[in-house]
Design an enzyme around this catalytic site. Structure first.
Site, PDB file in Angstrom:
ATOM      1  N   HIS A 115       0.841  -1.208   0.000  1.00  0.00           N
ATOM      2  CA  HIS A 115       0.000   0.000   0.000  1.00  0.00           C
ATOM      3  C   HIS A 115       0.870   1.249   0.000  1.00  0.00           C
ATOM      4  O   HIS A 115       1.996   1.224   0.504  1.00  0.00           O
ATOM      5  CB  HIS A 115      -0.963   0.006   1.192  1.00  0.00           C
ATOM      6  CG  HIS A 115      -0.302   0.170   2.525  1.00  0.00           C
ATOM      7  ND1 HIS A 115      -0.135   1.390   3.141  1.00  0.00           N
ATOM      8  CD2 HIS A 115       0.248  -0.737   3.369  1.00  0.00           C
ATOM      9  CE1 HIS A 115       0.462   1.227   4.304  1.00  0.00           C
ATOM     10  NE2 HIS A 115       0.715  -0.062   4.465  1.00  0.00           N
ATOM     11  N   ASP A 117      -0.665   4.375   0.873  1.00  0.00           N
ATOM     12  CA  ASP A 117      -1.253   5.406   1.734  1.00  0.00           C
ATOM     13  C   ASP A 117      -0.500   5.396   3.055  1.00  0.00           C
ATOM     14  O   ASP A 117       0.223   4.439   3.367  1.00  0.00           O
ATOM     15  CB  ASP A 117      -2.755   5.162   1.956  1.00  0.00           C
ATOM     16  CG  ASP A 117      -3.041   3.824   2.635  1.00  0.00           C
ATOM     17  OD1 ASP A 117      -2.448   2.811   2.204  1.00  0.00           O
ATOM     18  OD2 ASP A 117      -3.839   3.784   3.586  1.00  0.00           O
ATOM     19  N   ASP A 148       6.424   2.179   6.231  1.00  0.00           N
ATOM     20  CA  ASP A 148       5.029   1.680   6.161  1.00  0.00           C
ATOM     21  C   ASP A 148       4.284   2.461   5.092  1.00  0.00           C
ATOM     22  O   ASP A 148       3.591   3.420   5.386  1.00  0.00           O
ATOM     23  CB  ASP A 148       4.392   1.848   7.539  1.00  0.00           C
ATOM     24  CG  ASP A 148       2.998   1.271   7.629  1.00  0.00           C
ATOM     25  OD1 ASP A 148       2.559   0.619   6.682  1.00  0.00           O
ATOM     26  OD2 ASP A 148       2.325   1.489   8.666  1.00  0.00           O
ATOM     27  N   GLU A 182      -5.131   1.089   2.944  1.00  0.00           N
ATOM     28  CA  GLU A 182      -4.796   0.066   3.944  1.00  0.00           C
ATOM     29  C   GLU A 182      -4.914   0.610   5.362  1.00  0.00           C
ATOM     30  O   GLU A 182      -5.409  -0.068   6.262  1.00  0.00           O
ATOM     31  CB  GLU A 182      -3.361  -0.442   3.720  1.00  0.00           C
ATOM     32  CG  GLU A 182      -3.009  -1.680   4.535  1.00  0.00           C
ATOM     33  CD  GLU A 182      -2.415  -1.398   5.904  1.00  0.00           C
ATOM     34  OE1 GLU A 182      -2.301  -2.332   6.700  1.00  0.00           O
ATOM     35  OE2 GLU A 182      -2.075  -0.223   6.205  1.00  0.00           O
ATOM     36  N   GLU A 183      -4.469   1.850   5.540  1.00  0.00           N
ATOM     37  CA  GLU A 183      -4.417   2.388   6.903  1.00  0.00           C
ATOM     38  C   GLU A 183      -5.801   2.649   7.487  1.00  0.00           C
ATOM     39  O   GLU A 183      -5.932   2.902   8.677  1.00  0.00           O
ATOM     40  CB  GLU A 183      -3.572   3.677   6.936  1.00  0.00           C
ATOM     41  CG  GLU A 183      -2.115   3.493   6.507  1.00  0.00           C
ATOM     42  CD  GLU A 183      -1.277   2.675   7.494  1.00  0.00           C
ATOM     43  OE1 GLU A 183      -1.830   2.165   8.481  1.00  0.00           O
ATOM     44  OE2 GLU A 183      -0.062   2.539   7.260  1.00  0.00           O
ATOM     45  N   ASP A 211       4.655  -5.733   4.457  1.00  0.00           N
ATOM     46  CA  ASP A 211       4.091  -4.564   5.134  1.00  0.00           C
ATOM     47  C   ASP A 211       4.191  -4.752   6.643  1.00  0.00           C
ATOM     48  O   ASP A 211       3.202  -4.614   7.368  1.00  0.00           O
ATOM     49  CB  ASP A 211       2.625  -4.397   4.682  1.00  0.00           C
ATOM     50  CG  ASP A 211       1.971  -3.175   5.294  1.00  0.00           C
ATOM     51  OD1 ASP A 211       2.710  -2.276   5.727  1.00  0.00           O
ATOM     52  OD2 ASP A 211       0.731  -3.127   5.343  1.00  0.00           O
ATOM     53  N   HIS A 243     -20.495  26.356  29.824  1.00  0.00           N
ATOM     54  CA  HIS A 243     -19.495  26.951  30.722  1.00  0.00           C
ATOM     55  C   HIS A 243     -19.448  26.074  31.981  1.00  0.00           C
ATOM     56  O   HIS A 243     -20.481  25.853  32.630  1.00  0.00           O
ATOM     57  CB  HIS A 243     -19.946  28.379  31.049  1.00  0.00           C
ATOM     58  CG  HIS A 243     -18.959  29.168  31.849  1.00  0.00           C
ATOM     59  ND1 HIS A 243     -18.518  28.791  33.092  1.00  0.00           N
ATOM     60  CD2 HIS A 243     -18.334  30.346  31.573  1.00  0.00           C
ATOM     61  CE1 HIS A 243     -17.665  29.682  33.558  1.00  0.00           C
ATOM     62  NE2 HIS A 243     -17.534  30.651  32.630  1.00  0.00           N
ATOM     63  N   THR A 345     -12.365  26.203  29.781  1.00  0.00           N
ATOM     64  CA  THR A 345     -13.214  25.603  30.819  1.00  0.00           C
ATOM     65  C   THR A 345     -14.593  25.311  30.240  1.00  0.00           C
ATOM     66  O   THR A 345     -15.546  26.041  30.477  1.00  0.00           O
ATOM     67  CB  THR A 345     -13.339  26.542  32.033  1.00  0.00           C
ATOM     68  OG1 THR A 345     -13.663  27.845  31.528  1.00  0.00           O
ATOM     69  CG2 THR A 345     -12.068  26.598  32.842  1.00  0.00           C
ATOM     70  N   ARG A 358      -7.526  -5.321  19.163  1.00  0.00           N
ATOM     71  CA  ARG A 358      -6.756  -6.190  18.253  1.00  0.00           C
ATOM     72  C   ARG A 358      -7.208  -7.608  18.542  1.00  0.00           C
ATOM     73  O   ARG A 358      -7.169  -8.053  19.698  1.00  0.00           O
ATOM     74  CB  ARG A 358      -5.255  -6.058  18.519  1.00  0.00           C
ATOM     75  CG  ARG A 358      -4.688  -4.699  18.246  1.00  0.00           C
ATOM     76  CD  ARG A 358      -4.523  -4.428  16.765  1.00  0.00           C
ATOM     77  NE  ARG A 358      -4.212  -3.024  16.553  1.00  0.00           N
ATOM     78  CZ  ARG A 358      -3.879  -2.506  15.379  1.00  0.00           C
ATOM     79  NH1 ARG A 358      -3.832  -3.251  14.296  1.00  0.00           N
ATOM     80  NH2 ARG A 358      -3.620  -1.226  15.267  1.00  0.00           N
ATOM     81  N   HIS A 460       3.711   4.547  12.174  1.00  0.00           N
ATOM     82  CA  HIS A 460       2.596   5.358  12.692  1.00  0.00           C
ATOM     83  C   HIS A 460       3.065   6.395  13.719  1.00  0.00           C
ATOM     84  O   HIS A 460       2.254   7.130  14.266  1.00  0.00           O
ATOM     85  CB  HIS A 460       1.504   4.502  13.351  1.00  0.00           C
ATOM     86  CG  HIS A 460       0.814   3.579  12.409  1.00  0.00           C
ATOM     87  ND1 HIS A 460      -0.393   2.975  12.683  1.00  0.00           N
ATOM     88  CD2 HIS A 460       1.138   3.152  11.162  1.00  0.00           C
ATOM     89  CE1 HIS A 460      -0.763   2.226  11.671  1.00  0.00           C
ATOM     90  NE2 HIS A 460       0.172   2.307  10.726  1.00  0.00           N
TER      91      HIS A 460
HETATM   92  C1  LIG Z   1       2.775  -3.469  11.448  1.00  0.00           C
HETATM   93  C2  LIG Z   1       1.505  -3.361  10.632  1.00  0.00           C
HETATM   94  C3  LIG Z   1       1.082  -4.735  10.216  1.00  0.00           C
HETATM   95  C4  LIG Z   1       1.742  -2.441   9.470  1.00  0.00           C
HETATM   96  C5  LIG Z   1       0.481  -2.090   8.684  1.00  0.00           C
HETATM   97  N1  LIG Z   1       0.773  -1.261   7.577  1.00  0.00           N
HETATM   98  C6  LIG Z   1      -0.475  -1.301   9.532  1.00  0.00           C
HETATM   99  O1  LIG Z   1      -0.134  -0.292  10.084  1.00  0.00           O
HETATM  100  N2  LIG Z   1      -1.716  -1.732   9.579  1.00  0.00           N
HETATM  101  C7  LIG Z   1      -2.761  -1.064  10.280  1.00  0.00           C
HETATM  102  C8  LIG Z   1      -2.752  -1.365  11.741  1.00  0.00           C
HETATM  103  O2  LIG Z   1      -3.369  -0.579  12.472  1.00  0.00           O
HETATM  104  O3  LIG Z   1      -2.172  -2.360  12.202  1.00  0.00           O
END
Ligand SMILES: CC(C)C[C@H](N)C(=O)NCC(=O)O
Length: 491
Positions: A115, A117, A148, A182-183, A211, A243, A345, A358, A460
């Site tokens: 990718h 992007d 990346d 991809e991102e 990647d 406020h 504030t 994840r 990132h």
């Molecule tokens: C280390 C990852 C697999 C690299 C990949 N390009 C990525 O950033 N994917 C999105 C993610 O949030 O893992």
């Protein structure tokens, strides 16, 4: 060995026809040119998460297609539709670039996915250099997207270019599929792969993805990634911001509700509190334990790289297991919250938390969506708040796991040995490559991840980089790998 058997042996190993020295010498003499191309690519702010940058992303796809055409590829730019933009209108997704080099039926055919992007980056985020100006400091090439995934994609393109420039026949047919979303979850790509299953993928034997990164200074082959379920949790209260002195103490604040429910997602020791999630994790087998134990991984350099004295786990196996094969919750930010410098504030009227989980094999995004939504609703209900909660899952990317004993990995070991003179580590990746699982499920092809990025590349993050060494030696690794793959026998 007599001379006839020696010739047979050389033919069988491919050693007689593989001009490795000549090919890698070309890489050496073209190092600066390869870096210049990377410089031009990094200069394009191809941030897929920001719709304002969409023209740059389209330009990046055009540049990728042009580069592939220039070296003789049969290139197509495939329209994958539109996406909804935050203001409610629709916006074109970047086209997916495909390319083909050779269609000899007697050869293996590999498809390289990558990718172009990138994640957002601003100098004021804490970068030492301008993120979109590739800057060479002590052999490290700093720039957003350098590792990346722009340098690895270019390294693959240069691999083909080197063969073409030297007029040496490619040992395999090579196809490319390069995307620009991809991102943000590879929008539109699943459908394209379904559509192309019996067309573009019909003659593909293997899919190669570069990647990801090594785990240490030792090269690695990657056989698994985690998936990612990304959520928005919105809490909405008063009709406008208030406020905090005038109204504070009289209203139930959306931000307090939001922080309250976020705090119930994960315990301080990393235990996910959402029912059903931890139960889905596979038991770590003795074999895996042994494998992890043998992997080269220095906890001290890991801590130093990220600037932490203490980690969640103090032994290597637990740490690797929780990085690769356990789910985790990360809270990324809160839209609508005051985040500038200064002391505003205000009681924000509406706040949206962004968090992700994840996930690992055996977890399914649709189930995770239900588990998270139901859990947050029940936690919120206990607060008896008059505010409104709305939970949505905006990305549901599945994990991927391969068989590390597949010949693709044996080929990887041989290529690493040839280029780096060492055995690679067999690793998994904690991050997500959303499309890996789709490739596996839809095309049924075997996949390998062959990283060239360094463990400290800072994907990132501020000051993302790839070293010259990894970029250039990585290109040689790809050259060697194609030769190894050409020799894999059909099952
Ligand atoms: C280390 C990852 C697999 C690299 C990949 N390009 C990525 O950033 N994917 C999105 C993610 O949030 O893992």
């Amino acid at each position: 060995m007599n001379s006839i058997s020696l010739v047979c042996f050389l033919l069988w190993t491919g050693a007689s026809s593989f001009k490795f020295e000549e090919l890698t010498q070309y890489v050496n003499t073209h190092e600066e040119e390869f870096i210049e191309t990377l410089r031009k690519w990094v200069a394009v702010e191809s941030d897929s998460s920001d719709v304002a940058k969409r023209p740059d992303l389209h330009r990046m796809m055009d540049m990728t297609a042009e580069k592939l055409r220039l070296i003789g590829g049969t290139v197509q730019m495939i329209d994958v539709g539109t996406q909804a933009s935050p203001n409610g209108s629709t916006i074109a997704l970047p086209k997916v670039v495909t390319a083909q080099f050779g269609s000899d039926p007697s050869k293996r055919t590999v498809c390289v996915y990558g990718h172009v992007d990138v994640q957002p980056a601003k100098k004021e985020d804490g970068w030492a250099t301008e993120p979109y100006e590739l800057t060479d400091i002590d052999g490290n090439l700093y720039g957003r997207g350098a590792s990346d995934n722009k340098a690895p994609v270019l390294a693959w393109i240069h691999t083909v270019e080197v063969y073409k420039a030297l007029n040496i026949e490619l040992p395999v047919n090579v196809k490319f599929i390069i995307e620009g979303m991809e991102e943000t979850g590879s929008n539109g790509l699943d459908e394209m792969i379904e559509d192309q299953k019996d067309i573009f993928f019909s003659d593909v034997d293997y899919i190669i993805i570069s990647d990801c990164v090594w785990l240490s200074k030792r090269p690695a082959l990657t056989y698994g990634t985690r998936g990612n379920c990304y959520f928005f949790a919105q809490v909405e209260g008063p009709k406008k911001d208030l406020h905090s002195g005038v109204y504070g103490g009289t209203v139930i604040e959306p931000m307090t509700d939001l922080i309250g429910i976020l705090d119930k997602l994960i315990s301080p020791s990393g235990e996910i509190l959402i029912p059903g999630i931890r139960e889905a994790v596979a038991h770590l087998s003795d074999e895996e334990w042994k494998m992890y134990q043998d992997i080269e991984f220095d906890m001290e350099s890991y801590k130093k790289d990220i600037g932490m004295d203490k980690l969640m786990y103090s032994n290597k196996v637990d740490l690797l297991a929780h990085r690769w094969r356990h789910p985790t919750v990360s809270i990324h930010g809160i839209e609508g919250a005051f985040s500038s410098t200064g002391t505003k504030t205000v009681i924000p009227a509406k706040v949206i938390a962004k968090f992700s989980i994840r996930q690992v094999p055996k977890m399914d995004p649709a189930t995770v969506e239900k588990q998270v939504t139901e859990y947050l609703r029940s936690v919120f209900a206990k607060r008896k708040s008059p505010n409104k909660l709305n939970v949505t899952m905006v990305i549901g990317a599945k994990p991927w796991l391969a068989d590390p004993t597949h010949p693709l990995f044996e080929a990887g070991k041989a290529a690493v040995k040839r280029v780096f003179g060492t055995e690679p580590d067999l690793i998994r990746e904690g991050g997500t490559i959303p499309i890996a699982r789709t490739f596996q499920d839809v095309t049924g092809k075997s996949i390998i991840m062959l990283p060239i990025g360094g463990f400290d590349d800072g994907l990132h993050s501020q000051n993302e980089k790839i070293s010259r060494y990894n970029y250039i030696e990585g290109t040689k690794l790809f050259i060697a790998y194609l030769n190894e793959v050409s020799q894999i026998k059909k099952y």
